[in-house]
Scaffold this active site. Structure first.
Site, mmCIF file in Angstrom:
data_model
loop_
_atom_site.group_PDB
_atom_site.id
_atom_site.type_symbol
_atom_site.label_atom_id
_atom_site.label_comp_id
_atom_site.label_asym_id
_atom_site.label_seq_id
_atom_site.Cartn_x
_atom_site.Cartn_y
_atom_site.Cartn_z
ATOM 1 N N LYS A 278 0.842 -1.102 -0.108
ATOM 2 C CA LYS A 278 -0.033 0.108 -0.033
ATOM 3 C C LYS A 278 0.847 1.261 -0.065
ATOM 4 C CE LYS A 278 -3.622 -1.992 3.023
ATOM 5 N NZ LYS A 278 -4.880 -1.779 1.957
ATOM 6 N N ARG A 352 -10.317 -11.209 1.860
ATOM 7 C CA ARG A 352 -11.405 -12.120 1.396
ATOM 8 C C ARG A 352 -10.722 -13.863 1.384
ATOM 9 N NH1 ARG A 352 -11.702 -9.174 -4.173
ATOM 10 N NH2 ARG A 352 -11.449 -7.381 -2.377
#
Length: 503
Positions: A278, A352
């Site tokens: 990120k 996920r």
């Protein structure tokens, strides 16, 4: 710690408080229980301020010298309608504004006058608004600790008609029980990731289980999780030196339960993005990526006092997502617990993957319903903003129950679709699924569709709480900033409604 709260039948003019709070509807009708001189003073001040008692607003003003209470606050409930949940949220938001002013003036003893048939609902909402607003995370700042000791509320007193006293007390007690779980969730999320590691969540889960004879906990360490088939989850954990764990909390109700519900919380205690790193400014609040796990822990911490009549399981697969020579890579293919393979396109879509194994584990226990809570996608924030969570479900009844619980608790929730034509966007050419959509659009939807692949036919709902779980700026009056504990009140309402339905 809950605020001291009293309930009495004193008249407003006799209140022993720094601030008298009176909620009013838009018609500005003040109860006859308020003395005529005080009513006249209040109405004159409202006309002077042009305050219309619009929904969720508030105004605070001093009274002329000589009165027992130096300040008065009026909370606007809006138009008088049948939907009491709307009035309850107006009360929460109004209290948020009132507490802000009360703190500024160091008004620490509040008396709240309620003379309406909905006194119990408004009292619970007032307690929620007050305690949510009064919360501050002060662990690491001496100046904040000093400010909190001087500015925070000291006491709430409710002034109600004698006939309402028992119900008001009951609803206040219920609200305070739930708020203790909210405070725990906020503390967990506000702590830095150096303090709240996977092992810390394990410790907290064990403390919760030890505090109640109705709650037990099973912990899987890395080797045990591998033996149980948590391969996809463990791939995410590989880049960190922190050991991953699977936490399984179990609440057994006093009587045999007709329903078994699994609550699955995303437990990534810090998300750097892994090798798909990120940007630095996006990592600043990634300590909050375990907010789903915090919701599960916060709820379980208060189940013993709420005592819902349903069997509840809390599942948290907790780890860090870090870059290193051992980290999982873009292009890797992982095998989830239910046997499906996942092509990794981006290691920052890790939540996920961890949930895939946690959901598969839940399915193996044949529950009546599974609800996962996760800070899953920035796309959900793009769609719904900072105060509303997204809801996806494969079961209409479960979706309705959660929407009703959200409305009652005042926590924003919006149901979104699972379009069949989007399924092709998560199909991989080299595996069963890809962890990143083939389209830049609808990212929150395709993430939910990915999760649906791991629940089979079990009734399931996914709550994407990326927006409302942590806010950088005040959006709702009773959330001053930081962690909100979003989801604890909603799920507490949901499980209590299940209790009603099964008794």
């Amino acid at each position: 710690m809950s605020l001291p709260v009293t309930v009495s039948t004193l008249k407003p003019a006799r209140a022993n408080a720094d601030l008298l709070v009176i909620p009013l509807y838009a018609d500005l009708t003040i109860s006859q229980s308020v003395s005529l001189p005080l009513r006249r003073k209040i109405l004159a001040q409202l006309r002077k301020l042009e305050f219309t008692c619009a929904w969720g607003t508030a105004t605070v003003f001093p009274l002329a010298k000589g009165g027992r209470v130096p300040f008065v606050a009026i909370i606007g409930l809006g138009e008088k309608v049948a939907a009491t949940t709307a009035h309850a949220e107006a009360m929460r938001r109004g209290m948020g504004h009132v507490i802000k002013d009360a703190r500024r003036h160091s008004l620490r003893r509040l008396a709240i006058f309620l003379d309406t048939s909905t006194a119990a609902e408004l009292a619970a909402a007032a307690v929620e608004g007050a305690e949510l607003s009064n919360y501050r995370f002060t662990t690491y700042a001496d100046h904040l600790q000093k400010e909190q000791s001087v500015r925070s509320l000291r006491q709430l007193a409710f002034l109600v008609s004698r006939e309402f006293v028992p119900e008001v007390r009951q609803e206040i007690t219920r609200a305070q029980k739930v708020l203790a779980g909210v405070a725990l969730a906020r503390d967990l999320v506000n702590q830095p990731a150096s303090a709240v590691s996977p092992s810390y969540l394990v410790t907290k889960a064990r403390e919760i289980a030890a505090s109640s004879p109705r709650i037990s906990v099973k912990i899987l360490d890395q080797a045990q999780a591998q033996a149980e088939g948590f391969s996809a989850f463990l791939a995410v954990a590989r880049g960190s030196t922190e050991e991953p764990y699977v936490i399984h909390l179990i609440y057994t109700p006093p009587q045999p339960a007709s329903k078994k519900v699994f609550l699955v919380g995303k437990g990534v205690t810090f998300d750097s993005g892994g090798l798909s790193l990120k940007p630095a400014d996006m990592m600043e609040v990634m300590k909050a990526d375990m907010a789903g796990a915090a919701v599960v822990l916060g709820l379980f911490a208060v189940l013993d006092t709420l005592q819902p009549a349903v069997e509840l399981h809390g599942i948290i697969a907790t780890c860090e997502n870090m870059p290193s020579g051992t980290a999982y890579r873009p292009g890797d293919i992982l095998r989830a617990k239910n046997g499906k393979t996942i092509e990794v396109l981006n290691t920052d879509a890790e939540g996920r993957i961890t949930l895939a194994d946690a959901l598969s584990y839940a399915v193996e226990h044949q529950p009546n319903a599974i609800i996962d809570v996760a800070t899953l996608t920035g796309a959900c924030m793009v769609a719904l903003g900072e105060t509303i969570a997204g809801l996806w479900s494969n079961d209409e009844a479960l979706q309705t129950e959660l929407l009703q619980a959200a409305q009652a608790s005042g926590e924003g929730l919006c149901a979104l679709p699972l379009p069949a034509e989007y399924k092709s966007l998560i199909k991989s050419q080299v595996a069963d699924l890809r962890n990143l959509s083939a389209s830049r659009y609808g990212g929150a939807i395709t993430a939910a569709m990915f999760l649906r692949e791991f629940v089979g036919e079990t009734p399931w709902a996914h709550l994407d709480i990326a927006g409302p779980s942590y806010i950088d700026r005040p959006c709702i009056s009773y959330y001053p900033g930081g962690a909100t504990g979003y989801g604890v009140r909603l799920l507490a309402e949901y499980v209590q409604n299940l209790t009603i339905a099964t008794t």
